[in-house]
Design a protein around this motif. Structure first.
Motif, mmCIF file in Angstrom:
data_model
loop_
_atom_site.group_PDB
_atom_site.id
_atom_site.type_symbol
_atom_site.label_atom_id
_atom_site.label_comp_id
_atom_site.label_asym_id
_atom_site.label_seq_id
_atom_site.Cartn_x
_atom_site.Cartn_y
_atom_site.Cartn_z
ATOM 1 N N SER A 242 51.635 7.738 44.121
ATOM 2 C CA SER A 242 52.001 6.876 42.990
ATOM 3 C C SER A 242 52.658 5.579 43.449
ATOM 4 O O SER A 242 52.536 4.546 42.779
ATOM 5 C CB SER A 242 52.934 7.621 42.038
ATOM 6 O OG SER A 242 54.109 8.034 42.702
ATOM 7 N N ASP A 243 53.368 5.624 44.590
ATOM 8 C CA ASP A 243 54.012 4.407 45.094
ATOM 9 C C ASP A 243 52.968 3.343 45.436
ATOM 10 O O ASP A 243 53.201 2.146 45.226
ATOM 11 C CB ASP A 243 54.843 4.731 46.347
ATOM 12 C CG ASP A 243 55.997 5.672 46.038
ATOM 13 O OD1 ASP A 243 56.526 5.591 44.914
ATOM 14 O OD2 ASP A 243 56.354 6.480 46.911
ATOM 15 N N ILE A 244 51.848 3.782 45.967
ATOM 16 C CA ILE A 244 50.779 2.853 46.317
ATOM 17 C C ILE A 244 50.040 2.379 45.062
ATOM 18 O O ILE A 244 49.786 1.184 44.879
ATOM 19 C CB ILE A 244 49.779 3.513 47.284
ATOM 20 C CG1 ILE A 244 50.507 4.030 48.528
ATOM 21 C CG2 ILE A 244 48.680 2.538 47.660
ATOM 22 C CD1 ILE A 244 51.195 2.973 49.332
ATOM 23 N N LEU A 245 49.728 3.317 44.186
ATOM 24 C CA LEU A 245 48.959 2.979 42.986
ATOM 25 C C LEU A 245 49.758 2.115 42.024
ATOM 26 O O LEU A 245 49.187 1.289 41.298
ATOM 27 C CB LEU A 245 48.495 4.259 42.287
ATOM 28 C CG LEU A 245 47.515 5.125 43.088
ATOM 29 C CD1 LEU A 245 47.158 6.381 42.313
ATOM 30 C CD2 LEU A 245 46.254 4.335 43.444
ATOM 31 N N ASN A 246 51.093 2.292 42.006
ATOM 32 C CA ASN A 246 51.935 1.478 41.116
ATOM 33 C C ASN A 246 51.882 0.002 41.472
ATOM 34 O O ASN A 246 52.103 -0.867 40.618
ATOM 35 C CB ASN A 246 53.378 1.967 41.154
ATOM 36 C CG ASN A 246 53.560 3.271 40.399
ATOM 37 O OD1 ASN A 246 52.733 3.634 39.555
ATOM 38 N ND2 ASN A 246 54.635 3.989 40.703
ATOM 39 N N LEU A 247 51.599 -0.288 42.737
ATOM 40 C CA LEU A 247 51.483 -1.693 43.146
ATOM 41 C C LEU A 247 50.316 -2.375 42.451
ATOM 42 O O LEU A 247 50.325 -3.588 42.253
ATOM 43 C CB LEU A 247 51.313 -1.770 44.676
ATOM 44 C CG LEU A 247 52.489 -1.243 45.518
ATOM 45 C CD1 LEU A 247 52.135 -1.301 46.996
ATOM 46 C CD2 LEU A 247 53.745 -2.069 45.253
ATOM 47 N N ALA A 248 49.317 -1.583 42.091
ATOM 48 C CA ALA A 248 48.152 -2.124 41.389
ATOM 49 C C ALA A 248 48.196 -1.801 39.902
ATOM 50 O O ALA A 248 47.175 -1.917 39.213
ATOM 51 C CB ALA A 248 46.878 -1.565 42.011
ATOM 52 N N ASN A 249 49.397 -1.382 39.436
ATOM 53 C CA ASN A 249 49.583 -1.021 38.018
ATOM 54 C C ASN A 249 48.593 0.051 37.557
ATOM 55 O O ASN A 249 48.054 0.008 36.449
ATOM 56 C CB ASN A 249 49.435 -2.267 37.125
ATOM 57 C CG ASN A 249 50.545 -3.275 37.377
ATOM 58 O OD1 ASN A 249 51.706 -2.900 37.557
ATOM 59 N ND2 ASN A 249 50.188 -4.548 37.398
ATOM 60 N N PHE A 250 48.358 1.001 38.473
ATOM 61 C CA PHE A 250 47.427 2.085 38.161
ATOM 62 C C PHE A 250 48.201 3.394 38.100
ATOM 63 O O PHE A 250 48.943 3.730 39.015
ATOM 64 C CB PHE A 250 46.339 2.168 39.236
ATOM 65 C CG PHE A 250 45.260 3.172 38.923
ATOM 66 C CD1 PHE A 250 44.216 2.840 38.078
ATOM 67 C CD2 PHE A 250 45.303 4.440 39.484
ATOM 68 C CE1 PHE A 250 43.223 3.761 37.793
ATOM 69 C CE2 PHE A 250 44.317 5.367 39.200
ATOM 70 C CZ PHE A 250 43.272 5.028 38.354
ATOM 71 N N LYS A 251 48.042 4.137 37.019
ATOM 72 C CA LYS A 251 48.732 5.404 36.837
ATOM 73 C C LYS A 251 47.804 6.557 37.224
ATOM 74 O O LYS A 251 46.600 6.508 37.000
ATOM 75 C CB LYS A 251 49.169 5.575 35.374
ATOM 76 C CG LYS A 251 50.067 4.448 34.868
ATOM 77 C CD LYS A 251 51.393 4.402 35.619
ATOM 78 C CE LYS A 251 52.294 3.302 35.075
ATOM 79 N NZ LYS A 251 53.576 3.225 35.813
#
Length: 294
Positions: A242-251
């Motif tokens: 989630s830390d990586i995906l949050n950078l792209a605003n992806f849940k």
């Protein structure tokens, strides 16, 4: 840690020791050289000495080191550089002690470097597994998390120690067995040698006959400690998907720790680096640029 020593559960301790020993057997079978007499005894000596150091550091010295580093208000990354440096230098001392009047080639140095890594992680794992299996590790509560923790330490962190020790062992061995011709070629062609010669000459007054040895040891230390420090920093952050995906605003509905994948990546890069250096050693040997002791 004092309470851990005084209230030891022997059953949990035995299970922790057995589980810690399984990968040691596995790696020993892989790296063992059958045609080298006396290696088993020297391997065992390096293994035990490194293990004693691991026990002392984890049970006694770790809190002292952590408190000192915190009091110095050092940058986050530099604390792990310091810890990596301590581990690397300690294991090198172990290799030197275990290899007194024994080393005949670079392979001997690398083998005992592997032994020191296995011994260090074996005894370290016993302590960490005991803490985890006795329910004292808040990050590994429950059978699934315990299993993940066990697999991470056995199959990812242990190999990190192995290749870091192997990398340092190669450069330490090269500092011992390089022929005068190889030393001369490094002075002319090696970027590392030129940089380290310049820096070491500014900081220390070093006789030229020792400059190659110190340069190679320094090179091995920087590479090994760099791998250690970077890995420990990432491990401390313990990133999740989630830390990586949050950078792209992806849940994402599924969230997992990335350390197993990161540790595998480190091991892959480190292994390729070590294999490349071993191929370099083979080329040096074919050109008779390494000293051979009988």
């Amino acid at each position: 840690m004092q309470a851990l020593i005084e209230n030891t559960n022997l059953k949990i301790l035995a299970i922790s020791a057995i589980l810690s020993f399984i990968p040691v057997i596995f790696w020993y079978i892989i790296i063992k050289r059958k045609n080298r007499k006396g290696m088993a005894l020297r391997f065992f000596l390096a293994f035990i000495l490194a293990g004693i150091g691991a026990l002392y550091f984890v049970l006694r010295a770790e809190k002292i080191v952590d408190s000192y580093l915190e009091s110095q208000d050092l940058p986050f990354f530099s604390t792990f550089i310091f810890i990596g440096l301590l581990i690397t230098l300690f294991k090198n001392i172990v290799v030197q002690l275990a290899g007194i009047r024994y080393f005949k080639n670079i392979d001997d140095v690398i083998d005992l470097s592997f032994a020191s890594a296995l011994g260090y992680t074996f005894f370290e794992n016993i302590i960490f597994f005991y803490i985890t299996f006795s329910g004292q590790n808040p990050e590994a509560v429950g059978p699934i998390k315990m299993l993940k923790y066990f697999l991470e330490r056995e199959f990812f962190i242990l190999p990190i120690h192995l290749f870091c020790s192997g990398l340092f062992g190669y450069f330490y061995g090269l500092s011992i067995f390089a022929s005068p011709e190889l030393k001369k070629s490094h002075k002319k062609d090696s970027f590392w040698y030129s940089i380290m010669y310049f820096l070491l000459s500014l900081i220390f007054i070093i006789p030229k006959k020792f400059l190659f040895i110190i340069t190679k040891i320094t090179q091995g230390t920087i590479i090994s400690v760099g791998f250690y420090a970077l890995f420990f920093v990432i491990q401390e952050y313990d990133p999740y998907l989630s830390d990586i995906l949050n950078l792209a605003n992806f849940k994402t509905p599924i969230d997992e720790r990335l350390m197993p994948l990161i540790a595998f990546g480190f091991f892959k890069i480190g292994s390729l680096t070590l294999f490349s250096l071993m191929d370099q050693k083979r080329r040096f040997d074919n050109r008779n640029m390494l000293i051979k002791k009988t």
